[in-house]
Enzyme design. Sequence first.
Site, short mmCIF file in Angstrom:
data_model
loop_
_atom_site.label_atom_id
_atom_site.label_comp_id
_atom_site.label_asym_id
_atom_site.label_seq_id
_atom_site.Cartn_x
_atom_site.Cartn_y
_atom_site.Cartn_z
N ARG A 114 -70.40 7.25 49.57
CA ARG A 114 -69.09 6.97 48.99
C ARG A 114 -69.16 6.51 47.53
O ARG A 114 -68.28 5.78 47.06
CB ARG A 114 -68.31 5.95 49.83
CG ARG A 114 -68.02 6.45 51.24
CD ARG A 114 -66.85 5.76 51.89
NE ARG A 114 -66.70 6.23 53.27
CZ ARG A 114 -67.34 5.70 54.30
NH1 ARG A 114 -68.13 4.67 54.14
NH2 ARG A 114 -67.19 6.20 55.51
N LYS A 136 -64.43 14.17 35.05
CA LYS A 136 -63.99 15.20 36.00
C LYS A 136 -65.21 15.87 36.62
O LYS A 136 -66.15 16.25 35.93
CB LYS A 136 -63.18 16.27 35.27
CG LYS A 136 -61.73 15.91 35.03
CD LYS A 136 -60.99 17.18 34.63
CE LYS A 136 -59.59 16.92 34.15
NZ LYS A 136 -58.93 18.17 33.73
N GLU A 178 -64.20 25.38 22.94
CA GLU A 178 -63.67 24.09 23.41
C GLU A 178 -63.54 23.11 22.24
O GLU A 178 -62.62 22.29 22.22
CB GLU A 178 -64.58 23.48 24.50
CG GLU A 178 -64.41 24.09 25.88
CD GLU A 178 -63.14 23.67 26.62
OE1 GLU A 178 -62.31 22.93 26.06
OE2 GLU A 178 -62.97 24.10 27.78
N LYS A 220 -61.83 12.99 22.77
CA LYS A 220 -61.74 13.01 24.22
C LYS A 220 -61.77 11.58 24.79
O LYS A 220 -61.03 11.25 25.71
CB LYS A 220 -62.85 13.87 24.82
CG LYS A 220 -62.61 14.13 26.29
CD LYS A 220 -63.21 15.39 26.83
CE LYS A 220 -62.85 15.52 28.30
NZ LYS A 220 -63.56 16.60 28.98
N GLU A 230 -55.55 11.79 34.62
CA GLU A 230 -54.76 12.95 34.21
C GLU A 230 -53.34 12.94 34.77
O GLU A 230 -52.84 13.96 35.23
CB GLU A 230 -55.49 14.25 34.62
CG GLU A 230 -55.08 15.44 33.77
CD GLU A 230 -55.86 16.70 34.12
OE1 GLU A 230 -56.07 16.97 35.29
OE2 GLU A 230 -56.24 17.42 33.19
N ARG A 234 -53.50 13.01 29.22
CA ARG A 234 -54.75 13.75 29.29
C ARG A 234 -54.52 15.25 29.50
O ARG A 234 -55.38 16.06 29.18
CB ARG A 234 -55.62 13.19 30.43
CG ARG A 234 -56.98 13.85 30.49
CD ARG A 234 -57.95 13.14 31.40
NE ARG A 234 -59.20 13.89 31.45
CZ ARG A 234 -60.28 13.50 32.08
NH1 ARG A 234 -60.29 12.33 32.69
NH2 ARG A 234 -61.36 14.23 32.08
N ASN A 238 -55.76 20.25 28.34
CA ASN A 238 -55.74 21.57 28.99
C ASN A 238 -55.17 22.64 28.07
O ASN A 238 -54.95 23.77 28.51
CB ASN A 238 -54.93 21.50 30.28
CG ASN A 238 -55.62 20.65 31.34
OD1 ASN A 238 -56.83 20.67 31.46
ND2 ASN A 238 -54.84 19.88 32.08
N HIS A 241 -55.89 26.34 28.46
CA HIS A 241 -56.63 26.54 29.71
C HIS A 241 -55.90 27.33 30.78
O HIS A 241 -56.53 27.98 31.60
CB HIS A 241 -57.09 25.18 30.26
CG HIS A 241 -58.34 24.70 29.61
ND1 HIS A 241 -58.41 24.39 28.26
CD2 HIS A 241 -59.60 24.51 30.10
CE1 HIS A 241 -59.64 24.01 27.97
NE2 HIS A 241 -60.39 24.08 29.05
N HIS A 245 -57.89 30.37 32.17
CA HIS A 245 -58.25 30.58 33.58
C HIS A 245 -57.74 31.93 34.06
O HIS A 245 -58.41 32.61 34.84
CB HIS A 245 -57.69 29.45 34.45
CG HIS A 245 -58.45 28.16 34.28
ND1 HIS A 245 -57.89 26.92 34.41
CD2 HIS A 245 -59.76 27.94 33.96
CE1 HIS A 245 -58.80 25.98 34.19
NE2 HIS A 245 -59.94 26.57 33.91
N HIS A 258 -66.39 30.52 29.35
CA HIS A 258 -65.18 29.70 29.47
C HIS A 258 -64.56 29.36 28.11
O HIS A 258 -63.37 29.59 27.88
CB HIS A 258 -65.51 28.43 30.25
CG HIS A 258 -64.37 27.45 30.33
ND1 HIS A 258 -63.18 27.75 30.97
CD2 HIS A 258 -64.22 26.20 29.81
CE1 HIS A 258 -62.36 26.70 30.86
NE2 HIS A 258 -62.97 25.76 30.17
#
Lengths: 357, 357
Positions: A114, A136, A178, A220, A230, A234, A238, A241, A245, A258
């Site tokens: 955990r 993330k 990026e 960032k 997020e 935040r 994206n 993005h 995607h 990417h």
Amino acid sequence: MSVRRIEVQTNPAYNVYVGPSALEKVHECGLQKDCVFVLADEKAWSLHGKALVGLEAAPRLEITGGEDAKTLAQLGSVLDALTASGLSRASTVITFGGGSISDLGGLAASLYKRGIDVMHCPTTLLAQVDAAVGGKTAINLKLGKNLAGTVHQPRGVFADPAVLQSLPVEEWASGLGEALKTALVGGEASLKSLEMLSPELTRQQPETLSALVADCVQTKARIVAEDPSEQGPRRALNLGHTFAHAIEHCAGYGAIPHGVAVAVGVSLALEASAAMGILENGGLIERVNKLQKTLGLPSSLADLRGRHDLEPEGLLAGLAQDKKGAVNKPEFVLVRKPGDLALGVGMEGSLLQSLLG
Amino acid sequence: MSVRRIEVQTNPAYNVYVGPSALEKVHECGLQKDCVFVLADEKAWSLHGKALVGLEAAPRLEITGGEDAKTLAQLGSVLDALTASGLSRASTVITFGGGSISDLGGLAASLYKRGIDVMHCPTTLLAQVDAAVGGKTAINLKLGKNLAGTVHQPRGVFADPAVLQSLPVEEWASGLGEALKTALVGGEASLKSLEMLSPELTRQQPETLSALVADCVQTKARIVAEDPSEQGPRRALNLGHTFAHAIEHCAGYGAIPHGVAVAVGVSLALEASAAMGILENGGLIERVNKLQKTLGLPSSLADLRGRHDLEPEGLLAGLAQDKKGAVNKPEFVLVRKPGDLALGVGMEGSLLQSLLG
């Protein structure tokens, strides 16, 4: 040239070290001996693993990096390896590789017993400017990318430009894509800084690289600290993005790096912002196009279509898969001006047709 | 008889509803229509699913409950089903089943798109008194139980005694074992309450059951709110569990119901506490033994050894696997008196020999 230290003020806070010898700082972050596990990209480890002095004998799993590493089965292998090494809850996972390795290793660390600590040593430009910072983690599911993951802030990030020297050209472009996005999100000063650095970046000097990475990390860090999970601000990160995607989905994951897809996604987001009357100054589109050329990045779908099958229907199907919005209501980040962004949900069919046509 | 509402003051806080018709409260917790997914134990659903009025048409995955459900592969099936149902980040997973279903469904919810809401409808006594409250989620790994998971608090828990009527006898005992542990952790008043209720419990009256569940949830809510991520005080809830896991490991998982192993683990922890001079009043051991008899629970390894192979060597090997402590340093919860517990790390070899011999 000294190592820059950038603090990410999450709870708890952590440092990102950027610059030559940043990897030596790993030992200043309170690692407990016999409580370390290294998850490494096998190629990055063979080239640069020796830079992680003192951890040669730590239990280590080397895997092939890239999107194919981000599966549930590979997650199971990592978790089994952590168990077999007898790691306690006081242990730390150190990732050494690109974004796929930090995504996978971060997720394994957040789940094992955990949650145990993770530190990232990003070895690609994409991971240094973006993926390794912010907490993330993710794996891909059968039906889509990054659909399962956690937010698990690392205890430290160590970005050394030396490990970038052997980077393949497409990885390089991916990182710059990026970085371009981050500069636009960061604001006018960040964008100007990237414009200044850009002619020098192709020479891959450690100083220029460190400056670029530090700029991106600073932006960032500021945004992540404001909104770690997020919920709001935040989401600006994206930018580009949702389109990216869709492009990656349509071309087949892995076909287009990417960050390269993000570069084109940024252009599409700017065009959409202009068409919707949100963009304050149309000159920004030209400015970004110029920057894309200097950085060797594509700036439009046309630039990609020579080598990839990107039919409008396929792109629209990709947009419908967007993780961030509701079903068939993709979420877009729109641009008023550098550093000033807006969220839009859904988009007029006719506008999408003209953007993707 | 009205439904009791017990608030768990985590961040955010949530309610546990206990009593007849508790399942009707599901709709008072702000579910968004078309954004619900039900993960159900197939047997519990066929018997009691109709009590979840209004959710008959929601997308649903029915699986076989029990420890075998808690695998990485099954987690993948649940995540794929969530994706295929097109669930957005505003969605809610509702679990309907025992602890294995809430453990698995809670984990899937905490991972899907980096975290969506989950609500639990526990259908076993064990899940009602313990597993469904507190946010712990888990799957088992090849080398051990509950080795991968998260802490993901539910948005609501709905414990209706009606769904317990069809419970097999071993599930019944399992729940009573955890209830016994919780009463000891809760303190003198909780223990007295269990002693009062215990002669009536075998009659399985809804009123008695609801009183038992409410007592346990109240104790657990208090401790979880104090320490949601198990840094300190919450560890007291592991009373009996280090021994119990060793017993389950040694007998083969599934051979002895978890809570039954916990009942014997509690006795071993009490004996260890007495031998180490920590237990204030030796009379507590006899008091707990009496309670175990009334509840139909075993109180010693000897009670289990008739039907299970529990050699000292196997038990010692099981102890070494303890998730909570360091390698080969299992962590034990010891008892001063009801409600007053202490953590011990490791234990004298000779004491272990005499306890397990």
